[in-house]
Design an enzyme around this catalytic site. Structure first.
Site, short mmCIF file in Angstrom:
data_model
loop_
_atom_site.label_atom_id
_atom_site.label_comp_id
_atom_site.label_asym_id
_atom_site.label_seq_id
_atom_site.Cartn_x
_atom_site.Cartn_y
_atom_site.Cartn_z
N LYS A 74 -1.54 -7.05 12.25
CA LYS A 74 -0.27 -7.47 12.86
C LYS A 74 -0.23 -8.99 12.86
CE LYS A 74 3.33 -5.58 14.90
NZ LYS A 74 3.91 -4.24 14.74
N ASP A 124 9.08 -6.57 12.62
CA ASP A 124 8.91 -6.09 13.99
C ASP A 124 9.99 -6.83 14.79
OD1 ASP A 124 6.79 -4.45 15.72
OD2 ASP A 124 7.26 -6.21 16.91
#
Ligand code: NDP
Ligand code: 2IT
Length: 448
Positions: free
Chosen positions: A129, A169
């Site tokens: 991430k 995201d």
């Protein structure tokens, strides 16, 4: 919530000590470790090979300066992150978040969750991430472009189709992926579509990726309802947020016969008793980039509740799709008291540990994020497959694949929960099922 097995407790204490101040990361780790007692009892080799300690330590953490200039020519400095968490099952895979709240603890909680989620998809992807504390709100297109170019000027050296494949995201959608892809191509002189997912449809993107997280979460809830001999038909639903995940959750709920009456953003809540007008929401949010409050400008019958709490609105199905820790213990109790029978998490870790306990104790159908929202990253993996084969699939074909993947994740979590003595507990099912596959691969790869 539950308790950490005594064989594992020390490992959690070590995580607290090694990662001071990273509260969201601690929360995500604790929730998984609480599920693993019965697993290490069956698999002493996982303890002996220190698999849990290794899984809690990212393989690589990159933190970098992102300098850029705003439209007035003023110099701005942000911080960029990429945490490459685990590559046992495939190249690191996971989104980029641009939000002012981003710091290492947020990226690590997301990266940790991503490993188990990606394992649950059954596709060959590891976990990672990244993101930045950059705030896209109120920025011009040019400012967003300059920021994305500067961000990629460092990130490009760490990523690649076989190494690490970022996506979107919060705060990162098609526009940002486009600017980052353009800069990657320019710096490397390579047209390498497999390096990012969530691309535009004419330059390597996949149909259904935009819809995938919301559609997938709704398919997951549909499976939980079916397991209880129930369906979405006629159900009153609420969906927090009004971004990518929220919009396509509402769309699929309506397609499956439910009625979504509320959504939100960080300023307030829209309540439309007649059912939300999704075309208007798409126009406001996707095209004009406005606030959800503007819904009432044309729809006078709807209510805007400034600073309102969406979980106070009675519903039968709740789908949190905004951000972490948006449902606390009190909110969860309100939902249950008001007749909520199913919760499907489109967002990552939207429910606090106190809230999770309320849902599990009430024995409602509770689908945790790492299972319920896995459709987004699964469809990213389908985008990678299409890129590798220089192919592009139809909407119907891709959506069917997504639905099958979600049905599979549901049955794997359901069956794992039964096997480990906690029928109906999708938290335990998802954590154990996601963990075992990674752990077995790590044992096979030796001490790396
Ligand atoms: P978007 O940026 O498209 O939308 C985010 C929405 O959540 C906005 O309505 C935003 O409101 C609201 N929100 C964000 N932060 C906060 C906050 N701190 N407090 C209140 N509201 C907030 O993001 P996505 O829809 O892509 O992501 C939503 C959630 O889904 C996140 O948890 C993300 O990690 C998760 N997720 C996303 C996937 C994807 O494919 N995009 C895949 C799997 C999970 P505002 O505009 O006011 O900030
Ligand atoms: O949290 C997530 O799963 C995402 N933001 C999507 C990641 C991806 O690589 O598509």
């Amino acid at each position: 919530m539950g308790q950490v097995d005594e064989k594992i407790e020390g490992m959690y204490q070590e995580v607290l000590k090694r990662n001071p101040g990273e509260t969201e990361f601690h929360q995500a780790v604790l929730e998984v470790l609480e599920s693993l007692g019965p697993v290490v009892a069956k698999h002493p080799e996982f303890l002996e090979r220190k698999i849990i300690q290794r899984i809690c330590e990212p393989e690589r953490q990159i933190i970098f300066r992102v300098p850029w200039q705003n439209d007035k020519g003023e110099v701005q400095i942000n911080r960029g992150f990429r945490v490459e968490f685990n590559s046992a099952l495939g190249p690191y895979k996971g989104g980029l978040r641009f939000h002012p709240s981003v710091y290492l603890g947020i990226i690590k909680f997301l990266g940790f969750e991503q490993c188990f989620k990606n394992s649950l998809t059954g596709l060959p992807i590891g976990g990672g991430k990244g993101g930045s504390d950059f705030d896209p709100k109120g920025k011009s297109d040019d400012e967003v472009m300059r920021f994305c170019q500067s961000f990629m000027t460092e990130l490009y050296r760490h990523i690649g189709e076989h190494t690490d494949v970022p996506a979107g995201d919060i705060g990162v959608g098609g526009r940002e992926i486009g600017y980052m892809f353009g800069q990657y191509k320019r710096i490397t002189n390579r047209y390498e579509p497999g390096v990012l997912t969530g691309k535009g449809l004419t330059w390597g993107g996949s149909l259904v990726r935009t819809e995938a997280t919301g559609y997938g979460a709704t398919f997951f809830v549909n499976e939980m309802l079916k397991a209880r001999k129930d369906s979405f038909d006629g159900k009153i639903c609420t969906v927090s947020g009004s971004g990518n995940v929220a919009i396509y959750t509402i769309e699929k709920i309506h397609q499956l016969g439910g009625k979504c009456v509320a959504c939100s953003d960080s300023n307030g809540v829209i309540y439309d008793e007649k059912g939300l007008d999704l075309d208007l929401i798409k126009q406001l949010k996707e095209v004009e980039r406005r606030r959800i409050q503007d819904y009432t400008a044309t729809h006078k019958h709807a209510k805007y509740i400034a600073k309102g709490n969406i979980w106070d609105i009675p519903c039968q199905v709740a789908m949190p799709s905004a951000t972490q820790n948006e449902i606390n213990g009190k909110d969860a109790a309100t939902l249950v008291k008001n007749g909520c029978i199913a919760v499907g998490e489109g967002a990552n870790m939207p429910t606090t540990p106190e809230g999770v306990k309320v849902f599990l104790d009430a024995k409602i159908a509770y689908g945790p994020g790492k299972a319920a929202n896995a459709g987004g990253v699964a469809t990213s993996a389908l985008e990678m497959q299409q890129n590798a084969g220089r192919d592009s699939w139809t909407f119907e074909y891709t959506e069917k694949k997504l639905e099958d993947i979600m049905i599979n994740i549901h049955s794997n979590c359901y069956e794992t929960a039964e096997e480990f003595g906690a029928p109906g507990n999708y938290v335990l099912g998802a954590n154990i099922c996601g963990f075992i596959k990674i752990a077995n691969a790590m044992v096979a790869h030796g001490l790396v």
